[in-house]
Design a protein around this motif. Structure first.
Motif, PDB file in Angstrom:
ATOM      1  N   ALA A  47     -47.410  34.920  29.239  1.00 33.10           N
ATOM      2  CA  ALA A  47     -47.858  34.215  28.031  1.00 33.10           C
ATOM      3  C   ALA A  47     -48.098  35.206  26.894  1.00 33.10           C
ATOM      4  O   ALA A  47     -47.758  34.928  25.733  1.00 33.10           O
ATOM      5  CB  ALA A  47     -49.122  33.412  28.323  1.00 33.10           C
ATOM      6  N   SER A  48     -48.663  36.363  27.219  1.00 31.51           N
ATOM      7  CA  SER A  48     -48.907  37.388  26.205  1.00 31.51           C
ATOM      8  C   SER A  48     -47.597  37.908  25.626  1.00 31.51           C
ATOM      9  O   SER A  48     -47.465  38.090  24.405  1.00 31.51           O
ATOM     10  CB  SER A  48     -49.716  38.533  26.821  1.00 31.51           C
ATOM     11  N   LEU A  49     -46.625  38.131  26.493  1.00 31.42           N
ATOM     12  CA  LEU A  49     -45.309  38.596  26.038  1.00 31.42           C
ATOM     13  C   LEU A  49     -44.641  37.539  25.161  1.00 31.42           C
ATOM     14  O   LEU A  49     -44.075  37.862  24.109  1.00 31.42           O
ATOM     15  CB  LEU A  49     -44.421  38.943  27.239  1.00 31.42           C
ATOM     16  N   ALA A  50     -44.725  36.282  25.559  1.00 33.62           N
ATOM     17  CA  ALA A  50     -44.131  35.201  24.763  1.00 33.62           C
ATOM     18  C   ALA A  50     -44.812  35.097  23.401  1.00 33.62           C
ATOM     19  O   ALA A  50     -44.152  34.919  22.373  1.00 33.62           O
ATOM     20  CB  ALA A  50     -44.222  33.877  25.516  1.00 33.62           C
ATOM     21  N   SER A  51     -46.127  35.242  23.388  1.00 34.40           N
ATOM     22  CA  SER A  51     -46.881  35.173  22.138  1.00 34.40           C
ATOM     23  C   SER A  51     -46.507  36.323  21.200  1.00 34.40           C
ATOM     24  O   SER A  51     -46.278  36.120  20.000  1.00 34.40           O
ATOM     25  CB  SER A  51     -48.379  35.201  22.446  1.00 34.40           C
ATOM     26  N   GLU A  52     -46.446  37.524  21.749  1.00 34.74           N
ATOM     27  CA  GLU A  52     -46.044  38.678  20.935  1.00 34.74           C
ATOM     28  C   GLU A  52     -44.628  38.499  20.401  1.00 34.74           C
ATOM     29  O   GLU A  52     -44.336  38.785  19.233  1.00 34.74           O
ATOM     30  CB  GLU A  52     -46.132  39.970  21.749  1.00 34.74           C
ATOM     31  N   THR A  53     -43.749  37.990  21.242  1.00 34.41           N
ATOM     32  CA  THR A  53     -42.367  37.743  20.843  1.00 34.41           C
ATOM     33  C   THR A  53     -42.325  36.766  19.672  1.00 34.41           C
ATOM     34  O   THR A  53     -41.609  36.989  18.693  1.00 34.41           O
ATOM     35  CB  THR A  53     -41.564  37.184  22.033  1.00 34.41           C
ATOM     36  N   ILE A  60     -33.994  28.845  15.170  1.00 32.69           N
ATOM     37  CA  ILE A  60     -33.741  28.183  16.456  1.00 32.69           C
ATOM     38  C   ILE A  60     -34.346  29.017  17.580  1.00 32.69           C
ATOM     39  O   ILE A  60     -34.989  28.486  18.497  1.00 32.69           O
ATOM     40  CB  ILE A  60     -32.228  27.955  16.673  1.00 32.69           C
ATOM     41  N   ALA A  61     -34.163  30.322  17.509  1.00 29.66           N
ATOM     42  CA  ALA A  61     -34.738  31.221  18.516  1.00 29.66           C
ATOM     43  C   ALA A  61     -36.254  31.108  18.529  1.00 29.66           C
ATOM     44  O   ALA A  61     -36.876  31.054  19.600  1.00 29.66           O
ATOM     45  CB  ALA A  61     -34.309  32.667  18.240  1.00 29.66           C
ATOM     46  N   TYR A  62     -36.866  31.038  17.352  1.00 31.98           N
ATOM     47  CA  TYR A  62     -38.318  30.914  17.270  1.00 31.98           C
ATOM     48  C   TYR A  62     -38.786  29.615  17.925  1.00 31.98           C
ATOM     49  O   TYR A  62     -39.778  29.589  18.648  1.00 31.98           O
ATOM     50  CB  TYR A  62     -38.782  30.991  15.810  1.00 31.98           C
ATOM     51  N   GLY A  63     -38.071  28.544  17.680  1.00 32.07           N
ATOM     52  CA  GLY A  63     -38.400  27.263  18.309  1.00 32.07           C
ATOM     53  C   GLY A  63     -38.341  27.356  19.822  1.00 32.07           C
ATOM     54  O   GLY A  63     -39.202  26.809  20.531  1.00 32.07           O
ATOM     55  N   SER A  64     -37.364  28.065  20.331  1.00 30.40           N
ATOM     56  CA  SER A  64     -37.241  28.234  21.777  1.00 30.40           C
ATOM     57  C   SER A  64     -38.368  29.092  22.349  1.00 30.40           C
ATOM     58  O   SER A  64     -38.833  28.852  23.458  1.00 30.40           O
ATOM     59  CB  SER A  64     -35.877  28.834  22.141  1.00 30.40           C
ATOM     60  N   VAL A  65     -38.826  30.089  21.586  1.00 29.90           N
ATOM     61  CA  VAL A  65     -39.974  30.894  22.032  1.00 29.90           C
ATOM     62  C   VAL A  65     -41.204  29.999  22.159  1.00 29.90           C
ATOM     63  O   VAL A  65     -41.952  30.089  23.141  1.00 29.90           O
ATOM     64  CB  VAL A  65     -40.264  32.070  21.075  1.00 29.90           C
ATOM     65  N   CYS A  66     -41.394  29.126  21.186  1.00 27.91           N
ATOM     66  CA  CYS A  66     -42.531  28.197  21.234  1.00 27.91           C
ATOM     67  C   CYS A  66     -42.417  27.291  22.453  1.00 27.91           C
ATOM     68  O   CYS A  66     -43.424  27.003  23.127  1.00 27.91           O
ATOM     69  CB  CYS A  66     -42.594  27.366  19.951  1.00 27.91           C
ATOM     70  N   GLU A  67     -41.221  26.854  22.746  1.00 30.30           N
ATOM     71  CA  GLU A  67     -40.972  26.028  23.925  1.00 30.30           C
ATOM     72  C   GLU A  67     -41.343  26.791  25.202  1.00 30.30           C
ATOM     73  O   GLU A  67     -42.018  26.255  26.082  1.00 30.30           O
ATOM     74  CB  GLU A  67     -39.490  25.636  23.941  1.00 30.30           C
ATOM     75  N   VAL A  68     -40.937  28.039  25.301  1.00 28.81           N
ATOM     76  CA  VAL A  68     -41.259  28.864  26.463  1.00 28.81           C
ATOM     77  C   VAL A  68     -42.772  29.044  26.593  1.00 28.81           C
ATOM     78  O   VAL A  68     -43.313  28.967  27.708  1.00 28.81           O
ATOM     79  CB  VAL A  68     -40.547  30.236  26.402  1.00 28.81           C
ATOM     80  N   ARG A  98     -44.692  36.143  17.491  1.00 30.25           N
ATOM     81  CA  ARG A  98     -45.242  36.776  16.278  1.00 30.25           C
ATOM     82  C   ARG A  98     -44.212  37.693  15.613  1.00 30.25           C
ATOM     83  O   ARG A  98     -44.045  37.671  14.391  1.00 30.25           O
ATOM     84  CB  ARG A  98     -46.501  37.570  16.609  1.00 30.25           C
ATOM     85  N   VAL A  99     -43.533  38.494  16.411  1.00 30.89           N
ATOM     86  CA  VAL A  99     -42.537  39.426  15.857  1.00 30.89           C
ATOM     87  C   VAL A  99     -41.368  38.657  15.244  1.00 30.89           C
ATOM     88  O   VAL A  99     -40.905  38.971  14.143  1.00 30.89           O
ATOM     89  CB  VAL A  99     -42.051  40.424  16.939  1.00 30.89           C
ATOM     90  N   LEU A 100     -40.917  37.639  15.936  1.00 29.15           N
ATOM     91  CA  LEU A 100     -39.803  36.841  15.423  1.00 29.15           C
ATOM     92  C   LEU A 100     -40.207  36.102  14.153  1.00 29.15           C
ATOM     93  O   LEU A 100     -39.448  36.049  13.174  1.00 29.15           O
ATOM     94  CB  LEU A 100     -39.334  35.861  16.497  1.00 29.15           C
ATOM     95  N   ASN A 101     -41.416  35.580  14.125  1.00 26.25           N
ATOM     96  CA  ASN A 101     -41.917  34.907  12.931  1.00 26.25           C
ATOM     97  C   ASN A 101     -42.036  35.892  11.770  1.00 26.25           C
ATOM     98  O   ASN A 101     -41.721  35.556  10.618  1.00 26.25           O
ATOM     99  CB  ASN A 101     -43.259  34.232  13.218  1.00 26.25           C
ATOM    100  N   GLY A 102     -42.465  37.112  12.049  1.00 27.01           N
ATOM    101  CA  GLY A 102     -42.537  38.140  11.012  1.00 27.01           C
ATOM    102  C   GLY A 102     -41.165  38.464  10.443  1.00 27.01           C
ATOM    103  O   GLY A 102     -41.011  38.642   9.231  1.00 27.01           O
TER     104      GLY A 102
END
Length: 119
Positions: free
Chosen positions: A98-104, A68-76, A106-110
């Motif tokens: 955008a860079s911070l959201a993207s890194e976030t 759910i958190a990952y989905g919200s990161v994608c939304e952001v 990637r880390v959450l997906n990992g």
């Protein structure tokens, strides 16, 4: 129970939520109940779901809240892009956020991938 403070993903999402609040202060007033509210809620949802997931005793519940958190990161990520294209963010702020959201993401997906391999 897990300690969310020890997660790199939590450090990033906490930083992202703070950054979103800072950059949305300058959004137009007519967006107060639109994009401003939506992006802030999504940004706060990410760390909130990580914290709640860490409090769950089962691995399945933990993973579900991280998803759910990952989905919200994608939304952001999308909402930052939209705000930038609407001219609500200066280009440097948009790029950094955008860079911070993207890194976030990637880390959450990992983290999610590592949990799937453990199961």
């Amino acid at each position: 129970m897990r300690d969310y403070h020890k997660l790199r993903a939590f450090e990033l999402v906490d930083q992202l939520a703070l950054e979103i609040y800072k950059c949305t202060k300058s959004f137009p007033k007519e967006e107060m109940f639109g994009l401003t509210s939506q992006i802030r809620r999504a940004a706060v949802s990410v760390p909130s779901n990580i914290v709640e997931g860490c409090a769950k005793s089962s691995q399945a519940d933990y993973s579900r809240f991280l998803e759910i958190a990952y989905g919200s990161v994608c939304e952001v990520e999308y909402q930052i892009s939209l705000a930038d294209r609407l001219g609500y963010l200066d280009s440097q702020s948009a790029k950094e956020t955008a860079s911070l959201a993207s890194e976030t993401g990637r880390v959450l997906n990992g983290l999610l991938r590592s949990l799937r391999t453990e199961a």
